[in-house]
Write a protein that holds these residues in place. Structure first.
Motif, short mmCIF file in Angstrom:
data_model
loop_
_atom_site.label_atom_id
_atom_site.label_comp_id
_atom_site.label_asym_id
_atom_site.label_seq_id
_atom_site.Cartn_x
_atom_site.Cartn_y
_atom_site.Cartn_z
N LEU A 54 -10.68 8.24 8.09
CA LEU A 54 -10.98 9.06 9.27
C LEU A 54 -11.18 10.52 8.87
O LEU A 54 -12.10 11.20 9.36
N ARG A 55 -10.31 11.01 8.00
CA ARG A 55 -10.42 12.40 7.55
C ARG A 55 -11.72 12.62 6.80
O ARG A 55 -12.43 13.62 7.02
N GLY A 56 -12.08 11.67 5.93
CA GLY A 56 -13.33 11.79 5.18
C GLY A 56 -14.55 11.80 6.08
O GLY A 56 -15.47 12.59 5.89
N LEU A 57 -14.53 10.92 7.09
CA LEU A 57 -15.65 10.87 8.02
C LEU A 57 -15.75 12.16 8.83
O LEU A 57 -16.84 12.70 9.04
N ILE A 100 -18.52 17.18 10.38
CA ILE A 100 -18.38 18.58 10.78
C ILE A 100 -19.13 19.51 9.83
O ILE A 100 -19.48 20.65 10.19
N ARG A 101 -19.42 19.03 8.62
CA ARG A 101 -20.18 19.82 7.66
C ARG A 101 -21.68 19.52 7.74
O ARG A 101 -22.47 20.11 6.99
N ASN A 102 -22.05 18.63 8.64
CA ASN A 102 -23.45 18.24 8.76
C ASN A 102 -24.14 19.12 9.81
O ASN A 102 -23.82 19.04 11.00
N PRO A 103 -25.10 19.96 9.41
CA PRO A 103 -25.75 20.88 10.36
C PRO A 103 -26.46 20.16 11.51
O PRO A 103 -26.54 20.68 12.62
N ILE A 104 -27.01 18.95 11.24
CA ILE A 104 -27.70 18.20 12.28
C ILE A 104 -26.72 17.80 13.37
O ILE A 104 -26.98 17.95 14.57
N PHE A 105 -25.57 17.28 12.97
CA PHE A 105 -24.54 16.86 13.92
C PHE A 105 -24.03 18.06 14.72
O PHE A 105 -23.87 17.98 15.95
N LEU A 157 -30.72 10.08 18.17
CA LEU A 157 -30.36 10.79 16.94
C LEU A 157 -28.90 11.21 16.96
O LEU A 157 -28.19 11.13 15.95
N ALA A 158 -28.42 11.64 18.13
CA ALA A 158 -27.04 12.10 18.27
C ALA A 158 -26.05 10.97 18.01
O ALA A 158 -24.98 11.19 17.43
N VAL A 159 -26.39 9.77 18.44
CA VAL A 159 -25.48 8.63 18.26
C VAL A 159 -25.68 7.97 16.89
O VAL A 159 -24.73 7.53 16.25
N HIS A 160 -26.93 7.93 16.45
CA HIS A 160 -27.29 7.25 15.20
C HIS A 160 -26.56 7.83 14.00
O HIS A 160 -26.00 7.08 13.18
N LEU A 161 -26.54 9.14 13.88
CA LEU A 161 -25.96 9.78 12.70
C LEU A 161 -24.48 9.46 12.53
O LEU A 161 -24.07 8.90 11.50
N PRO A 162 -23.62 9.77 13.52
CA PRO A 162 -22.19 9.49 13.30
C PRO A 162 -21.86 8.01 13.25
O PRO A 162 -20.98 7.61 12.48
N LEU A 163 -22.56 7.19 14.04
CA LEU A 163 -22.23 5.77 14.06
C LEU A 163 -22.59 5.09 12.75
O LEU A 163 -21.78 4.36 12.15
N MET A 164 -23.81 5.31 12.25
CA MET A 164 -24.25 4.66 11.02
C MET A 164 -23.48 5.19 9.81
O MET A 164 -23.02 4.41 8.96
N MET A 165 -23.33 6.52 9.72
CA MET A 165 -22.58 7.09 8.61
C MET A 165 -21.12 6.68 8.68
O MET A 165 -20.47 6.43 7.66
N GLY A 166 -20.58 6.62 9.90
CA GLY A 166 -19.19 6.23 10.09
C GLY A 166 -18.94 4.81 9.62
O GLY A 166 -17.97 4.53 8.90
N CYS A 167 -19.82 3.89 10.03
CA CYS A 167 -19.67 2.49 9.63
C CYS A 167 -19.76 2.35 8.11
O CYS A 167 -18.95 1.64 7.49
N ALA A 168 -20.74 3.01 7.51
CA ALA A 168 -20.93 2.90 6.06
C ALA A 168 -19.72 3.45 5.32
O ALA A 168 -19.21 2.83 4.37
N THR A 169 -19.25 4.62 5.74
CA THR A 169 -18.09 5.25 5.08
C THR A 169 -16.85 4.38 5.21
O THR A 169 -16.12 4.17 4.24
#
Length: 305
Positions: free
Chosen positions: A153-156, A161-166, A126-138
């Motif tokens: 990079l700034r948008g990602l 940092i605004r994502n409570p799960i992350f 879960l820790a890797v999935h969220l930033p990697l998948m969202m990062g690639c899509a963005t």
């Protein structure tokens, strides 16, 4: 059977919303509570639990993200062959075909199926999935919009940092590395919030389904749902069990993680970039409705039904 109470609660939430017992405001508020408080508390409580440990091999990561990448590619290529779908829309089709609903369905299902032995590989993924998948899509979507690398990079960074799960994953892993285990009142509060996560998440998901229209593009939604529920987990299972060697619980967690329906993040990205919102919403609904049947099949294959 593991799957009956989980999807039963989703159906109860959906039925309550259809009957007018739960309004859109209640559904949205409950979703915000789950996302901002309940699941972050569950993550921190689990990661700081004494005895939670394990080792993750490269095969684990390759198995899961190899399956995700192939499903994403297939979804995008199929979308590009359909008339009227631009490159940004095709990226979102692929993202939906590979982005799992981990918070609302994945966490309750996998913890119910594998318990303590599945907690470590689940939350690490879960820790890797969220930033990697969202990062690639963005990155891919904003590259099509012509934005600079710094803007992407700034948008990602702002999204994460605004994502409570992350943030909860960062806090939980920091506490774990520091050997700090919450106690007293903080522990009691965290445990009380964590105990509400699964039920509230499932009710919130069920109630939220009322907003999605299944008939917007049924053939397209079915294609994405089948890629997500069948192709993605099949590739992960083959890689995790036939190519790489890992504990059965790890292979099972990766497979079930991949077998979850389309994640809400795909819909949020579609809303953000104002493209393919109807199709993504329909695929979310179709995949969630089909998920009880496909999940039973995967649990049976994994010997956890």
């Amino acid at each position: 059977m593991i799957i009956v109470p989980i999807f039963g609660i989703i159906l109860i939430g959906w039925g309550a919303a259809l009957a007018g017992l739960l309004s859109d405001k209640v559904s949205e508020g409950l979703s915000e509570y789950v996302f901002a408080i309940a699941v972050p508390s569950l993550i921190i409580a689990t990661l700081t639990r004494p005895g939670l440990d394990g080792e993750i091999s490269w095969g684990y990561w390759i198995s899961y993200f190899g399956g995700a990448g192939m499903s994403w590619l297939a979804g995008s290529l199929i979308a590009r062959r359909r008339a009227g779908i631009e490159r940004q829309g095709a990226i979102l089709h692929g993202f939906a075909a590979s982005q799992s609903n981990t918070i609302f369905v994945g966490v309750p299902t996998i913890l119910q199926a594998y318990g303590e032995e599945g907690a470590f590989p689940l939350f690490l993924l879960l820790a890797v999935h969220l930033p990697l998948m969202m990062g690639c899509a963005t990155f891919l979507i904003e590259a099509e919009a012509g934005r600079s690398l710094w803007q992407r990079l700034r948008g990602l960074g702002l999204v994460l940092i605004r994502n409570p799960i992350f943030v909860a994953l960062l806090i939980g892993m920091a506490l774990k590395q520091g050997g700090i285990v919450p106690s007293g009142i903080p522990k009691a509060l965290i445990d009380m919030f964590a105990a509400t996560a699964s039920t509230c998440a499932l009710i919130a998901l069920g109630a939220g389904l009322r907003r999605y229209r299944v008939l917007f593009d049924l053939p397209g939604a079915v294609v994405i749902a089948l890629l997500k529920l069948v192709v993605h987990p099949l590739i992960v299972w083959l890689l995790a069990t036939k190519l790489f060697a890992m504990p059965p619980a790890y292979a099972g967690v990766a497979t079930l993680f991949a077998a979850m329906p389309v994640g809400i993040n795909a819909y949020l990205l579609a809303m953000r970039y104002r493209t393919e919102t109807g199709l993504i919403a329909a695929s979310l609904l179709v995949s969630t409705l089909l998920a009880p049947f496909t999940t039973i099949a995967w649990l049976t294959l994994l010997g956890r039904a």
